[in-house]
Design a protein around this motif. Structure first.
Motif, PDB file in Angstrom:
ATOM      1  N   PHE A  80       0.834  -1.196   0.000  1.00  0.00           N
ATOM      2  CA  PHE A  80       0.000   0.000   0.000  1.00  0.00           C
ATOM      3  C   PHE A  80       0.871   1.250   0.000  1.00  0.00           C
ATOM      4  N   HIS A  81       0.514   2.215  -0.833  1.00  0.00           N
ATOM      5  CA  HIS A  81       1.106   3.550  -0.785  1.00  0.00           C
ATOM      6  C   HIS A  81      -0.064   4.495  -0.526  1.00  0.00           C
ATOM      7  N   ILE A  82      -0.074   5.094   0.651  1.00  0.00           N
ATOM      8  CA  ILE A  82      -1.243   5.870   1.062  1.00  0.00           C
ATOM      9  C   ILE A  82      -0.967   7.368   1.052  1.00  0.00           C
ATOM     10  N   LYS A  83      -2.056   8.135   1.059  1.00  0.00           N
ATOM     11  CA  LYS A  83      -1.968   9.586   1.156  1.00  0.00           C
ATOM     12  C   LYS A  83      -1.552   9.951   2.577  1.00  0.00           C
ATOM     13  N   LYS A  84      -0.582  10.819   2.692  1.00  0.00           N
ATOM     14  CA  LYS A  84      -0.053  11.200   4.010  1.00  0.00           C
ATOM     15  C   LYS A  84      -1.166  11.711   4.931  1.00  0.00           C
ATOM     16  N   GLU A  85      -2.069  12.507   4.389  1.00  0.00           N
ATOM     17  CA  GLU A  85      -3.148  13.078   5.208  1.00  0.00           C
ATOM     18  C   GLU A  85      -4.186  12.033   5.630  1.00  0.00           C
ATOM     19  N   GLN A  86      -4.142  10.853   5.040  1.00  0.00           N
ATOM     20  CA  GLN A  86      -5.072   9.769   5.377  1.00  0.00           C
ATOM     21  C   GLN A  86      -4.440   8.726   6.301  1.00  0.00           C
ATOM     22  N   ARG A  87      -3.223   8.952   6.736  1.00  0.00           N
ATOM     23  CA  ARG A  87      -2.471   7.933   7.494  1.00  0.00           C
ATOM     24  C   ARG A  87      -3.200   7.473   8.760  1.00  0.00           C
ATOM     25  N   ASP A  88      -3.693   8.385   9.574  1.00  0.00           N
ATOM     26  CA  ASP A  88      -4.366   7.997  10.815  1.00  0.00           C
ATOM     27  C   ASP A  88      -5.633   7.178  10.539  1.00  0.00           C
ATOM     28  N   ALA A  89      -6.421   7.614   9.578  1.00  0.00           N
ATOM     29  CA  ALA A  89      -7.644   6.881   9.227  1.00  0.00           C
ATOM     30  C   ALA A  89      -7.303   5.513   8.642  1.00  0.00           C
ATOM     31  N   TYR A  90      -6.276   5.460   7.820  1.00  0.00           N
ATOM     32  CA  TYR A  90      -5.825   4.191   7.246  1.00  0.00           C
ATOM     33  C   TYR A  90      -5.401   3.225   8.354  1.00  0.00           C
ATOM     34  N   LEU A  91      -4.596   3.702   9.293  1.00  0.00           N
ATOM     35  CA  LEU A  91      -4.131   2.834  10.381  1.00  0.00           C
ATOM     36  C   LEU A  91      -5.284   2.348  11.248  1.00  0.00           C
ATOM     37  N   ALA A  92      -6.280   3.181  11.465  1.00  0.00           N
ATOM     38  CA  ALA A  92      -7.458   2.755  12.230  1.00  0.00           C
ATOM     39  C   ALA A  92      -8.202   1.638  11.490  1.00  0.00           C
ATOM     40  N   ALA A  93      -8.367   1.800  10.187  1.00  0.00           N
ATOM     41  CA  ALA A  93      -9.033   0.765   9.384  1.00  0.00           C
ATOM     42  C   ALA A  93      -8.210  -0.521   9.373  1.00  0.00           C
ATOM     43  N   GLY A  96     -14.143  -1.908   0.700  1.00  0.00           N
ATOM     44  CA  GLY A  96     -14.962  -0.781   0.286  1.00  0.00           C
ATOM     45  C   GLY A  96     -14.373   0.572   0.651  1.00  0.00           C
ATOM     46  N   GLU A  97     -13.463   0.592   1.622  1.00  0.00           N
ATOM     47  CA  GLU A  97     -12.860   1.844   2.094  1.00  0.00           C
ATOM     48  C   GLU A  97     -11.485   2.139   1.506  1.00  0.00           C
ATOM     49  N   ILE A  98     -10.760   1.147   1.066  1.00  0.00           N
ATOM     50  CA  ILE A  98      -9.330   1.276   0.806  1.00  0.00           C
ATOM     51  C   ILE A  98      -8.974   2.342  -0.238  1.00  0.00           C
ATOM     52  N   LYS A  99      -9.765   2.480  -1.274  1.00  0.00           N
ATOM     53  CA  LYS A  99      -9.396   3.404  -2.360  1.00  0.00           C
ATOM     54  C   LYS A  99      -9.245   4.840  -1.884  1.00  0.00           C
ATOM     55  N   GLN A 100      -9.997   5.237  -0.868  1.00  0.00           N
ATOM     56  CA  GLN A 100      -9.903   6.622  -0.382  1.00  0.00           C
ATOM     57  C   GLN A 100      -8.539   6.927   0.244  1.00  0.00           C
ATOM     58  N   PHE A 101      -7.818   5.901   0.670  1.00  0.00           N
ATOM     59  CA  PHE A 101      -6.535   6.079   1.331  1.00  0.00           C
ATOM     60  C   PHE A 101      -5.340   6.060   0.361  1.00  0.00           C
ATOM     61  N   LEU A 102      -5.513   5.510  -0.820  1.00  0.00           N
ATOM     62  CA  LEU A 102      -4.398   5.175  -1.699  1.00  0.00           C
ATOM     63  C   LEU A 102      -3.935   6.294  -2.617  1.00  0.00           C
ATOM     64  N   VAL A 103      -2.620   6.380  -2.795  1.00  0.00           N
ATOM     65  CA  VAL A 103      -2.002   7.241  -3.797  1.00  0.00           C
ATOM     66  C   VAL A 103      -2.032   6.532  -5.146  1.00  0.00           C
ATOM     67  N   GLU A 104      -1.831   5.229  -5.113  1.00  0.00           N
ATOM     68  CA  GLU A 104      -1.821   4.398  -6.320  1.00  0.00           C
ATOM     69  C   GLU A 104      -2.453   3.060  -5.979  1.00  0.00           C
ATOM     70  N   ASP A 105      -2.799   2.289  -6.994  1.00  0.00           N
ATOM     71  CA  ASP A 105      -3.409   0.984  -6.751  1.00  0.00           C
ATOM     72  C   ASP A 105      -2.511   0.125  -5.877  1.00  0.00           C
ATOM     73  N   LEU A 106      -3.142  -0.631  -5.002  1.00  0.00           N
ATOM     74  CA  LEU A 106      -2.354  -1.557  -4.184  1.00  0.00           C
ATOM     75  C   LEU A 106      -1.805  -2.664  -5.073  1.00  0.00           C
TER      76      LEU A 106
END
Length: 94
Positions: A8-21, A76-86
């Motif tokens: 996964f390569h995630i958006k920096k501003e989404q890091r906390d929400a990503y880690l919670a998920a 269903g949630e993952i795409k909102q966190f990603l910079v690029e496809d997993l």
């Protein structure tokens, strides 16, 4: 045994929400029948890159995991966190 690595390569501003998920996904997945190992790892040089390493007994266990409520919620949630496809890499023990 089947090993799945999901990168996964995630958006920096989404890091906390990503880690919670991820906490929900990982904690539930570790308890599933057939899950031999399931955990999240962070890149020590880039705090926006992660990998889940999964070890499963067999294809039946993976199929059950993919049908679980926690996996479907995460999918269903993952795409909102990603910079690029997993990226998914699947290997099996010979």
């Amino acid at each position: 045994m089947i090993v799945i690595n999901v990168f996964f390569h995630i958006k920096k501003e989404q890091r906390d929400a990503y880690l919670a998920a991820m906490d929900v996904l990982v904690s539930h997945s570790q308890k599933e029948a057939g899950a031999q190992f399931y955990n999240l790892f962070a890149d020590p040089k880039d705090d926006t890159k992660f990998v889940i390493i999964e070890n499963w007994e067999n294809e039946t266990a993976i199929a059950a995991h993919n049908e679980s409520a926690h996996f479907k919620t995460f999918a269903g949630e993952i795409k909102q966190f990603l910079v690029e496809d997993l990226r998914v890499v699947v290997s099996s023990q010979k």
